[in-house]
Scaffold this active site. Structure first.
Site, PDB file in Angstrom:
ATOM      1  CE  LYS A 190      -1.912   2.807   2.837  1.00 47.77           C
ATOM      2  NZ  LYS A 190      -1.780   4.045   2.028  1.00 47.77           N
ATOM      3  CD  GLU A 265      14.065   1.042   8.394  1.00 49.98           C
ATOM      4  OE1 GLU A 265      14.538   2.153   8.648  1.00 49.98           O
ATOM      5  OE2 GLU A 265      14.694  -0.013   8.555  1.00 49.98           O
ATOM      6  CB  CYS A 299      13.582   9.067   7.504  1.00 50.62           C
ATOM      7  SG  CYS A 299      14.625   8.055   6.443  1.00 50.62           S
ATOM      8  CD  GLU A 396      10.445  12.831  10.751  1.00 53.38           C
ATOM      9  OE1 GLU A 396       9.319  12.363  11.003  1.00 53.38           O
ATOM     10  OE2 GLU A 396      11.318  12.216  10.122  1.00 53.38           O
TER      11      GLU A 396
HETATM   12  P1  NAD Z   1       2.679   8.432   7.601  1.00 53.42           P
HETATM   13  O1  NAD Z   1       3.012   7.660   8.820  1.00 53.42           O
HETATM   14  O2  NAD Z   1       1.644   9.487   7.702  1.00 53.42           O
HETATM   15  O3  NAD Z   1       2.185   7.459   6.430  1.00 53.42           O
HETATM   16  C1  NAD Z   1       2.977   6.404   5.966  1.00 53.42           C
HETATM   17  C2  NAD Z   1       2.085   5.333   5.359  1.00 53.42           C
HETATM   18  O4  NAD Z   1       1.273   4.789   6.410  1.00 53.42           O
HETATM   19  C3  NAD Z   1       1.123   5.835   4.300  1.00 53.42           C
HETATM   20  O5  NAD Z   1       1.003   4.869   3.288  1.00 53.42           O
HETATM   21  C4  NAD Z   1      -0.191   5.966   5.065  1.00 53.42           C
HETATM   22  O6  NAD Z   1      -1.324   5.855   4.240  1.00 53.42           O
HETATM   23  C5  NAD Z   1      -0.083   4.804   6.022  1.00 53.42           C
HETATM   24  N1  NAD Z   1      -0.886   4.931   7.248  1.00 53.42           N
HETATM   25  C6  NAD Z   1      -1.244   6.062   7.905  1.00 53.42           C
HETATM   26  N2  NAD Z   1      -1.998   5.750   8.986  1.00 53.42           N
HETATM   27  C7  NAD Z   1      -2.102   4.398   9.011  1.00 53.42           C
HETATM   28  C8  NAD Z   1      -2.737   3.472   9.896  1.00 53.42           C
HETATM   29  N3  NAD Z   1      -3.437   3.881  10.968  1.00 53.42           N
HETATM   30  N4  NAD Z   1      -2.623   2.150   9.634  1.00 53.42           N
HETATM   31  C9  NAD Z   1      -1.916   1.715   8.559  1.00 53.42           C
HETATM   32  N5  NAD Z   1      -1.310   2.545   7.681  1.00 53.42           N
HETATM   33  C10 NAD Z   1      -1.384   3.877   7.912  1.00 53.42           C
HETATM   34  O7  NAD Z   1       4.046   9.021   7.042  1.00 53.42           O
HETATM   35  P2  NAD Z   1       4.273   9.952   5.775  1.00 53.42           P
HETATM   36  O8  NAD Z   1       3.832  11.344   6.092  1.00 53.42           O
HETATM   37  O9  NAD Z   1       3.729   9.280   4.573  1.00 53.42           O
HETATM   38  O10 NAD Z   1       5.872   9.908   5.642  1.00 53.42           O
HETATM   39  C11 NAD Z   1       6.723  10.699   6.392  1.00 53.42           C
HETATM   40  C12 NAD Z   1       7.288   9.920   7.555  1.00 53.42           C
HETATM   41  O11 NAD Z   1       7.969   8.753   7.075  1.00 53.42           O
HETATM   42  C13 NAD Z   1       8.346  10.710   8.298  1.00 53.42           C
HETATM   43  O12 NAD Z   1       8.138  10.544   9.685  1.00 53.42           O
HETATM   44  C14 NAD Z   1       9.646  10.051   7.882  1.00 53.42           C
HETATM   45  O13 NAD Z   1      10.697  10.184   8.796  1.00 53.42           O
HETATM   46  C15 NAD Z   1       9.226   8.633   7.724  1.00 53.42           C
HETATM   47  N6  NAD Z   1      10.184   7.904   6.879  1.00 53.42           N
HETATM   48  C16 NAD Z   1      11.043   7.019   7.473  1.00 53.42           C
HETATM   49  C17 NAD Z   1      12.009   6.349   6.715  1.00 53.42           C
HETATM   50  C18 NAD Z   1      12.978   5.378   7.336  1.00 53.42           C
HETATM   51  O14 NAD Z   1      13.591   4.604   6.592  1.00 53.42           O
HETATM   52  N7  NAD Z   1      13.168   5.371   8.634  1.00 53.42           N
HETATM   53  C19 NAD Z   1      12.079   6.592   5.351  1.00 53.42           C
HETATM   54  C20 NAD Z   1      11.188   7.496   4.777  1.00 53.42           C
HETATM   55  C21 NAD Z   1      10.239   8.154   5.553  1.00 53.42           C
END
Ligand code: NAD
Length: 492
Positions: A190, A265, A299, A396
């Site tokens: 997803k 992650e 990230c 962040e």
């Molecule tokens: P997010 O947590 O809002 O969403 C990430 C994914 O999770 C999306 O596909 C979203 O639809 C899904 N999601 C949201 N709520 C959910 C739930 N309740 N149940 C299941 N899935 C759900 O994050 P974002 O805004 O898309 O991305 C930014 C974040 O990602 C930042 O915090 C960044 O640091 C992190 N990130 C981490 C890494 C790493 O390798 N550590 C890499 C890239 C991004």
């Protein structure tokens, strides 16, 4: 010029999901609108998958796993198929890069790097298909008449739910799908509701690579609905999630209910420590790259800068000079240095952090740069006179905002650098090798780069300490995430 394949793909406009090797419109009553963040134009819609659609996708992956359509392939055949996928990614690199720019807003040159890194990663991982091994072990059961031969073997964990963010939409999909396939798993991916198009195009290439139907399925939808349904599904054996710490915690609670295997992650607030003996020649460019690359939506962005007090002003001034010269614009334009953020929401969130910091006494350095009339732009921002407690220092931001703070001694900077709920990455700049060896073990972060911004490599484990995650991706550590260990004892 826009490649023909991209034109064809974008002409679809109302995109379908991808289940059991076919496009799948599903039963969704809602569509999600995908907007180009550089000009706010609607470029596509995708379905907001309902619970029945998710069940359909999981059933497809489950059928593909239990019927062994993928596992039947020998390890070398799996390797070959993944190498075929890598070649298709390479062949369509221009198109994929432009698609990523359209849905995410990043610079074309960065999108091209995202595609070439995805190719490299896929080739690297494909080679591991033949190298996943167990151990032979001595056991000490007491018996006079019997002997024992004990070994461990790794077996694929099963059906994997992969949930990814929008900041590196193609690379994230590849980083999840390819290692899972190497291990013999099947996948339901997803992508983020903000940038799902490259995942849908990837699904087409997966079929073109003749990876059997049902082995990889792509569903689209919001996190709190489609993502949640997917995580809760009882026939999911493993959840691999990349995204915010907040969402990671919610998913963790769901996973434990079913004992679904889980790796996370998550977010970061990575410190950059500049010692007084650092080589200043490339330093400002490295600091700027560490925070402004991908508009700070990384990230591992180096978002907290700690500089030895006697070189603080000079160092920060030189980073400010870089920021002041940055041209904001569409990622497709060659002279753009900084693209838009992903969405209006993200733009407002980041802008609010800056406003709140200034209202609380922080100072924004440098002249303002021109913001394009349309698009979700935020200017590159360097804040000083912050306090350790400020939200901009602790949380962040995920935007082009650097907080810069002086320090007086190593002990102080280690305490401040580690005083964060995150522990994803860090950079240290120093030419004193003894000092570096002294500092590295004290930094609580999954990745530490010395004299460079943080980067990723397929062979280098990546993941977080503390609330930055659970587990390590990349390198051979990743196979722990997609396999179960089975201990076998043969009595003879
Ligand atoms: P997010 O947590 O809002 O969403 C990430 C994914 O999770 C999306 O596909 C979203 O639809 C899904 N999601 C949201 N709520 C959910 C739930 N309740 N149940 C299941 N899935 C759900 O994050 P974002 O805004 O898309 O991305 C930014 C974040 O990602 C930042 O915090 C960044 O640091 C992190 N990130 C981490 C890494 C790493 O390798 N550590 C890499 C890239 C991004």
């Amino acid at each position: 010029m826009v490649p023909q394949n991209l034109e064809n793909f974008m002409r679809d406009f109302d995109h379908s999901m991808f289940i059991d090797g076919k496009q799948f419109q599903g039963n969704a009553t809602q569509k999600i609108e995908i907007v180009n963040p550089a000009n706010e134009q609607l470029i596509a819609t995708v379905p907001d998958a309902c619970i029945e659609d998710i069940d359909e996708a999981v059933s497809s992956a489950n059928k593909a796993f239990s019927s062994k359509v993928w596992l039947r392939y020998t390890a070398t055949q799996r390797e070959e198929k993944l190498l075929q996928l890598a070649s298709l990614l390479e062949k369509n690199a221009e198109e994929l890069a432009m698609l990523v720019v359209h849905e995410n807003g990043k610079l074309l040159k960065d999108a091209k790097r995202e595609v070439s890194n995805s190719v490299r990663f896929t080739r690297y991982m494909a080679g591991w298909a033949t190298k996943i091994t167990g151990d032979t072990l001595d056991v000490s059961f007491a018996s006079e008449s019997q002997q024992f031969f004990a070994y461990t073997k790794r077996e694929p964990v099963g059906v994997v739910a992969a949930i990814i963010p929008w900041n590196m939409p193609l690379a994230m999909a590849i980083w999840k799908i390819v290692p899972a396939l190497v291990c013999g798993c099947t996948v339901v991916l997803k992508p983020s509701e903000e940038a799902p198009l490259s995942s849908l195009r990837l699904a087409q290439l997966i079929i073109e690579a003749e990876i059997p139907a049902g082995v990889v399925n792509v569903v689209t939808g919001y996190g709190h609905t489609a993502g949640k349904f997917l995580c809760e599904h009882p026939r999911i054996n493993k959840i691999t999630f990349t995204g915010s710490t907040q969402t990671g915690k919610k998913i963790g609670h769901i996973a434990i209910e079913n004992m679904t295997r889980l790796s996370l992650e998550l977010g970061g607030k990575s410190p950059v420590i500049v010692c007084e003996d650092a080589d200043l020649s490339l330093l400002p460019a490295f600091i700027a790259k560490g925070i402004f690359y991908n508009q700070g939506q990384i990230c591992a962005a180096g978002s907290r800068l700690y500089v030895a007090r006697n070189i603080f002003d000079e160092t920060v001034e030189r980073v400010v000079q870089i920021a002041e010269k940055m041209k904001l614009g569409c990622g497709m334009d060659n002279d753009t240095d900084l693209g838009p953020l992903i969405s209006r929401n993200q733009q407002q969130k980041v802008t609010q952090y800056i406003k709140d910091s200034v209202a609380n006494g922080a100072k924004k350095l440098g002249d303002s740069v021109n913001l394009p009339q349309q698009g979700f732009f935020v200017e590159p921002t360097i804040l000083v006179d912050t306090t350790h407690e400020m939200a901009a220092v602790q949380q962040e931001i995920f935007g082009p905002v650097l907080v810069a703070m002086p320090f007086d001694n190593e002990e102080e900077v280690i305490i401040k650098a580690n005083d964060s709920c995150y522990g994803l990455a860090a950079s240290i700049y120093s030419q004193d090798i003894s000092k570096v060896h002294h500092l590295v073990p004290q930094i609580k972060a999954g990745t530490v780069f010395v004299n460079s911004p943080v980067r990723t490599d397929p062979n280098l484990p990546f993941g977080g300490f503390k609330q930055s995650g659970i587990g390590r991706e990349h390198g051979n550590k990743i196979f722990d995430l997609y396999t179960e260990h089975k201990s076998v004892v043969i009595t003879y």
